[in-house]
Write a protein that holds these residues in place. Sequence first.
Motif: not given
Length: 541
Positions: A255-268, A270-272, A277-281
Amino acid sequence: MFSHALADLLLSQTPDFAGLADPVTGRLLRVNQAGVQLLGYTSEAELLERPVSPLPPEWPALLAEARSTGSAESVVQLGASGVRARLTLLPLAPADPAAPLLLRLQPLPSGGCPMAEGLRLQRAEQALANSHGQFEAVVSHATIGIIVCNRAGDIVSANHLAHQQFGYPPEGLVRANIDALVPPAPGRNHQQLRESFNADPQVRALNSHRGDLEGQRADGSVFPVEVSLSYFYQENELYVVSYVIDITDKRQAREALVAERLRVERLRVERLNADLEQKVADRTHALLSTLEQLEQRKDELAKALQAEQELGELKSRFVSMASHEFRTPLTAVLTSASLIEQYPATEQQPKRLRHIERIRQSVNHLNDILEEFLSVGRIEEGKVAARAARLELAELVQDTMLDVQGLCKPGQRIETDLQACPSAIWLDASLLRKILVNLLSNALKYSGDDSVVRLHAACAGGWLTLRVEDEGLGISEEDQQHLFERFFRARSVSNLPGTGLGLYIVGRYAELLGGTVDLQSQLGQGTTVTLTIPYESHSTD
């Protein structure tokens, strides 16, 4: 003494019944451990204390035969024990009728031996007990829960860890039903599953299509488990063995691994999004700046044209400098040669010699210019290498001063100061001489009349330090950072002859020698050039 030693050896080493007997009474005096076990006694003392001798009735006849022939052998039955064995008699001292007799018994399996059979049965029971104890130890200390139940699901055995896993006191699981350890779940009939397994028992691991399996503790709480099933038959009765592993830690880690993967995916994501947005700017900014860049293109082209013009001017300046440096001595040569023709008389020899010397100096100047160009070419092509050899520093300095003496202006002089240097050091004399010639030539050239050029040399810790000081024109700070570039000439000496290659050659030669060059100068106050070069000192024979 030898006979008694032999008897002791046979008693201790033979695997069969062996003992010593009194020849008169027929009572046993000693019996080995194999004989004690064969007759079913616990110790030798217990056997020897019995009132009736176990020896057979044939004893007197066997005794007489042994005394007459030295040995006797017969198949006998030992009293009430019923042991049939081959009896062998050996007198320890045939000449002494009172000496003990050595006897040996070998049980005969074909004749039936209840005592021997009992012994084998006892050993088999002991081996079985040992095996059972080992099995109990393995199960009791296993690192997984082990539960054994019958066809009806009644638990007949469970190890210590299984009681801990399900929260039961010791032996609390025995006589409980296996269904008590399985939490109820919609659509799952555990009894039906158990009956299906009883009908076709197989060694297998249980799994669930709805997630992890769960076990139910005595307090009603549940925990995730992994279960494998095995089975065995005993007296035609089926017994099912369940191997239970508590995977609470495994589930939490997953469960911790799944949560960490979800967090990493969410961060990815957000970063994308941020990157998008930066590319558009950036694209927007690029489009907005395109017009500005187009407007700046004219200025850039103008600057490029100006740089091209400056480069052309630099080339023209070099050509002009080179032409001037060649034209001046050539003009002097032609002029002097023409004037020599005008002095044919013998008494005019001093005038001819003066012009001949002028020609010689001009030719030497041309030769020096060509040598500088050739030196630069050899350096650029990598054809110049340092080759250390033994040299006398004082002698090298003296020869160099003689070489540049002709460049001295009226009143100019060179002062030397050689400190703490060995009589002989190992360096490339040719490169060091060219460096000194360039430095001293510049110092004399750019200094005025009646000036002093000082040459200092010092050796310390394997490093040679040469310092040339003059009282000349000096160099501005702006020009100092370009002095070691090819064809660069400081503005303060632009009206004096020179190629702008001297310091460039000095710097490159210093690199070949593994040294460094430092220049300090101020306008109107002179220049100091310091050269630091490593050297080796070899003892001379």
